[in-house]
Design a protein around this motif. Structure first.
Motif, PDB file in Angstrom:
ATOM      1  N   THR A  89       0.863  -1.183   0.000  1.00 47.42           N
ATOM      2  CA  THR A  89       0.000   0.000   0.000  1.00 47.42           C
ATOM      3  C   THR A  89       0.898   1.231   0.000  1.00 47.42           C
ATOM      4  OG1 THR A  89      -0.095   0.091   2.420  1.00 47.42           O
ATOM      5  CG2 THR A  89      -1.844  -1.140   1.320  1.00 47.42           C
ATOM      6  N   PRO A  90       0.397   2.351  -0.516  1.00 48.20           N
ATOM      7  CA  PRO A  90       1.202   3.579  -0.495  1.00 48.20           C
ATOM      8  C   PRO A  90       1.575   4.004   0.922  1.00 48.20           C
ATOM      9  CG  PRO A  90      -0.658   3.831  -1.988  1.00 48.20           C
ATOM     10  CD  PRO A  90      -0.837   2.529  -1.271  1.00 48.20           C
ATOM     11  N   GLU A  91       0.637   3.824   1.864  1.00 47.81           N
ATOM     12  CA  GLU A  91       0.915   4.225   3.248  1.00 47.81           C
ATOM     13  C   GLU A  91       2.039   3.384   3.846  1.00 47.81           C
ATOM     14  OE1 GLU A  91      -2.263   3.286   2.223  1.00 47.81           O
ATOM     15  OE2 GLU A  91      -2.910   5.344   1.879  1.00 47.81           O
ATOM     16  N   ARG A  92       2.036   2.087   3.534  1.00 43.69           N
ATOM     17  CA  ARG A  92       3.083   1.198   4.044  1.00 43.69           C
ATOM     18  C   ARG A  92       4.446   1.636   3.523  1.00 43.69           C
ATOM     19  NH1 ARG A  92       2.765  -3.737   6.230  1.00 43.69           N
ATOM     20  NH2 ARG A  92       0.613  -3.914   5.569  1.00 43.69           N
ATOM     21  N   LEU A  93       4.500   1.978   2.229  1.00 50.26           N
ATOM     22  CA  LEU A  93       5.767   2.424   1.649  1.00 50.26           C
ATOM     23  C   LEU A  93       6.244   3.697   2.339  1.00 50.26           C
ATOM     24  CD1 LEU A  93       7.977   2.167  -0.516  1.00 50.26           C
ATOM     25  CD2 LEU A  93       6.496   3.474  -2.045  1.00 50.26           C
ATOM     26  N   LYS A  94       5.320   4.631   2.553  1.00 53.18           N
ATOM     27  CA  LYS A  94       5.682   5.889   3.205  1.00 53.18           C
ATOM     28  C   LYS A  94       6.192   5.665   4.617  1.00 53.18           C
ATOM     29  CE  LYS A  94       2.631   9.110   1.513  1.00 53.18           C
ATOM     30  NZ  LYS A  94       1.517  10.044   1.597  1.00 53.18           N
ATOM     31  N   THR A  95       5.470   4.863   5.394  1.00 51.11           N
ATOM     32  CA  THR A  95       5.874   4.650   6.792  1.00 51.11           C
ATOM     33  C   THR A  95       7.178   3.859   6.877  1.00 51.11           C
ATOM     34  OG1 THR A  95       4.454   2.691   6.931  1.00 51.11           O
ATOM     35  CG2 THR A  95       3.529   4.777   7.709  1.00 51.11           C
ATOM     36  N   GLN A  96       7.361   2.885   6.011  1.00 55.85           N
ATOM     37  CA  GLN A  96       8.607   2.112   6.036  1.00 55.85           C
ATOM     38  C   GLN A  96       9.793   2.981   5.627  1.00 55.85           C
ATOM     39  OE1 GLN A  96       7.677  -0.128   8.021  1.00 55.85           O
ATOM     40  NE2 GLN A  96       8.580  -1.865   6.954  1.00 55.85           N
ATOM     41  N   ARG A  97       9.585   3.860   4.662  1.00 61.16           N
ATOM     42  CA  ARG A  97      10.666   4.761   4.250  1.00 61.16           C
ATOM     43  C   ARG A  97      11.018   5.700   5.407  1.00 61.16           C
ATOM     44  NH1 ARG A  97      11.237   9.753   2.024  1.00 61.16           N
ATOM     45  NH2 ARG A  97       9.023  10.087   1.745  1.00 61.16           N
ATOM     46  N   ALA A  98       9.989   6.181   6.105  1.00 61.62           N
ATOM     47  CA  ALA A  98      10.237   7.051   7.265  1.00 61.62           C
ATOM     48  C   ALA A  98      10.927   6.266   8.390  1.00 61.62           C
ATOM     49  CB  ALA A  98       8.924   7.639   7.761  1.00 61.62           C
ATOM     50  N   ARG A  99      10.526   5.019   8.605  1.00 62.11           N
ATOM     51  CA  ARG A  99      11.141   4.183   9.643  1.00 62.11           C
ATOM     52  C   ARG A  99      12.611   3.949   9.349  1.00 62.11           C
ATOM     53  NH1 ARG A  99      12.491  -1.033  10.144  1.00 62.11           N
ATOM     54  NH2 ARG A  99      11.606  -1.603   8.144  1.00 62.11           N
ATOM     55  N   LEU A 100      12.935   3.766   8.066  1.00 63.86           N
ATOM     56  CA  LEU A 100      14.326   3.551   7.684  1.00 63.86           C
ATOM     57  C   LEU A 100      15.103   4.863   7.588  1.00 63.86           C
ATOM     58  CD1 LEU A 100      13.807   0.870   4.895  1.00 63.86           C
ATOM     59  CD2 LEU A 100      14.640   0.493   7.212  1.00 63.86           C
ATOM     60  N   ALA A 101      14.398   5.981   7.689  1.00 61.38           N
ATOM     61  CA  ALA A 101      14.987   7.325   7.589  1.00 61.38           C
ATOM     62  C   ALA A 101      15.729   7.497   6.266  1.00 61.38           C
ATOM     63  CB  ALA A 101      15.902   7.604   8.788  1.00 61.38           C
ATOM     64  N   LEU A 102      15.061   7.123   5.178  1.00 60.24           N
ATOM     65  CA  LEU A 102      15.645   7.251   3.841  1.00 60.24           C
ATOM     66  C   LEU A 102      14.907   8.311   3.043  1.00 60.24           C
ATOM     67  CD1 LEU A 102      15.982   3.474   2.862  1.00 60.24           C
ATOM     68  CD2 LEU A 102      17.768   4.971   3.714  1.00 60.24           C
ATOM     69  N   THR A 103      15.626   8.973   2.161  1.00 54.98           N
ATOM     70  CA  THR A 103      14.974   9.901   1.237  1.00 54.98           C
ATOM     71  C   THR A 103      14.339   9.090   0.115  1.00 54.98           C
ATOM     72  OG1 THR A 103      16.915  10.140  -0.167  1.00 54.98           O
ATOM     73  CG2 THR A 103      16.729  11.651   1.711  1.00 54.98           C
ATOM     74  N   GLN A 104      13.517   9.772  -0.691  1.00 51.72           N
ATOM     75  CA  GLN A 104      12.904   9.078  -1.820  1.00 51.72           C
ATOM     76  C   GLN A 104      13.975   8.596  -2.799  1.00 51.72           C
ATOM     77  OE1 GLN A 104       9.933  11.724  -3.452  1.00 51.72           O
ATOM     78  NE2 GLN A 104       8.363  10.972  -2.040  1.00 51.72           N
ATOM     79  N   LEU A 116      11.037   9.208  -9.088  1.00 57.43           N
ATOM     80  CA  LEU A 116       9.693   9.592  -9.526  1.00 57.43           C
ATOM     81  C   LEU A 116       8.712   8.441  -9.286  1.00 57.43           C
ATOM     82  CD1 LEU A 116       7.858  11.663 -10.904  1.00 57.43           C
ATOM     83  CD2 LEU A 116       8.487  10.637 -13.083  1.00 57.43           C
ATOM     84  N   SER A 117       9.174   7.217  -9.504  1.00 56.40           N
ATOM     85  CA  SER A 117       8.322   6.051  -9.239  1.00 56.40           C
ATOM     86  C   SER A 117       7.957   5.984  -7.766  1.00 56.40           C
ATOM     87  CB  SER A 117       9.021   4.765  -9.652  1.00 56.40           C
ATOM     88  OG  SER A 117       9.199   4.717 -11.039  1.00 56.40           O
ATOM     89  N   ILE A 118       8.927   6.232  -6.897  1.00 57.58           N
ATOM     90  CA  ILE A 118       8.663   6.206  -5.457  1.00 57.58           C
ATOM     91  C   ILE A 118       7.623   7.265  -5.107  1.00 57.58           C
ATOM     92  CG2 ILE A 118       9.667   6.578  -3.162  1.00 57.58           C
ATOM     93  CD1 ILE A 118      10.555   3.972  -4.421  1.00 57.58           C
ATOM     94  N   TRP A 119       7.792   8.461  -5.652  1.00 60.79           N
ATOM     95  CA  TRP A 119       6.839   9.543  -5.378  1.00 60.79           C
ATOM     96  C   TRP A 119       5.446   9.155  -5.842  1.00 60.79           C
ATOM     97  CZ3 TRP A 119       3.942  12.673  -8.698  1.00 60.79           C
ATOM     98  CH2 TRP A 119       3.270  13.713  -8.077  1.00 60.79           C
ATOM     99  N   LYS A 120       5.336   8.583  -7.047  1.00 62.68           N
ATOM    100  CA  LYS A 120       4.018   8.192  -7.567  1.00 62.68           C
ATOM    101  C   LYS A 120       3.407   7.067  -6.735  1.00 62.68           C
ATOM    102  CE  LYS A 120       4.444   9.572 -12.381  1.00 62.68           C
ATOM    103  NZ  LYS A 120       4.487   9.090 -13.783  1.00 62.68           N
ATOM    104  N   TRP A 121       4.243   6.112  -6.302  1.00 63.14           N
ATOM    105  CA  TRP A 121       3.719   5.017  -5.486  1.00 63.14           C
ATOM    106  C   TRP A 121       3.222   5.530  -4.147  1.00 63.14           C
ATOM    107  CZ3 TRP A 121       8.365   1.178  -6.231  1.00 63.14           C
ATOM    108  CH2 TRP A 121       8.370   0.709  -7.549  1.00 63.14           C
ATOM    109  N   GLU A 122       3.995   6.445  -3.530  1.00 61.63           N
ATOM    110  CA  GLU A 122       3.601   6.976  -2.229  1.00 61.63           C
ATOM    111  C   GLU A 122       2.354   7.842  -2.320  1.00 61.63           C
ATOM    112  OE1 GLU A 122       6.868   9.006  -0.435  1.00 61.63           O
ATOM    113  OE2 GLU A 122       7.846   7.138   0.190  1.00 61.63           O
ATOM    114  N   SER A 123       2.189   8.578  -3.413  1.00 60.48           N
ATOM    115  CA  SER A 123       1.018   9.444  -3.556  1.00 60.48           C
ATOM    116  C   SER A 123      -0.197   8.683  -4.041  1.00 60.48           C
ATOM    117  CB  SER A 123       1.335  10.605  -4.506  1.00 60.48           C
ATOM    118  OG  SER A 123       1.582  10.111  -5.808  1.00 60.48           O
ATOM    119  N   GLY A 124      -0.017   7.431  -4.427  1.00 57.22           N
ATOM    120  CA  GLY A 124      -1.142   6.635  -4.904  1.00 57.22           C
ATOM    121  C   GLY A 124      -1.454   6.876  -6.372  1.00 57.22           C
TER     122      GLY A 124
END
Length: 156
Positions: A89-104, A116-124
């Motif tokens: 899910t987009p929310e899971r990707l966002k929270t996992q990226r934040a948990r890992l403290a990684l940039t897009q 750009l793919s990461i941004w599109k996946w996170e925004s849905g």
């Protein structure tokens, strides 16, 4: 004079019918062969549909193997809980990226895609290909140290 005109019209019509007769015969023959071909193709499609139904029924009743479970397109089995599945899910990707403290950009490098793919996946706005989802979910399950070591080896 009208008799001559009528005779002329009748003769022109007769000659036109005579000329068209051969062409119409060819068209009729072509039409008959095409109809026969269409009927044969319909029979073939019906047979293939029956075979497809049999294969689908067989696949539904066949026991699932470990390979089938590993290649599920949209889910991945978790390590600790055998009955539980993780879904992308987009929310899971966002929270996992934040948990890992990684940039897009870092997350994109970790997953082997563009930022750009990461941004599109996170925004849905888009979803990853089904074939990539298991790999993405596996990378999201990594810890921070493992993710950073993977990033470091990919940069070197």
């Amino acid at each position: 004079m009208t008799t001559f005109a009528d005779s002329m019209k009748k003769e022109i019509a007769r000659v036109a019918r005579k000329e068209l007769r051969d062409e119409l015969t060819d068209l009729r023959k072509t039409s008959i062969t095409q109809r026969a071909d269409i009927a044969a193709l319909k029979k073939q499609v019906k047979g293939l549909q029956v075979q497809l139904g049999q294969v689908q029924r067989h696949k539904a009743t066949a026991p699932r193997t470990a390979d089938d479970m590993d290649t599920a397109p949209a889910t991945v089995r978790t390590k600790g809980k055998p009955g539980r599945k993780v879904v992308f899910t987009p929310e899971r990707l966002k929270t996992q990226r934040a948990r890992l403290a990684l940039t897009q950009e870092q997350m994109a490098q970790l997953l082997g895609v563009s930022s750009l793919s990461i941004w599109k996946w996170e925004s849905g706005g888009a979803k990853p290909r089904a074939s990539r989802v298991p790999q993405i979910l596996a990378r999201l399950a990594l810890g921070r140290r493992e993710a950073l070591s993977l990033l470091a080896t990919s940069e070197a």
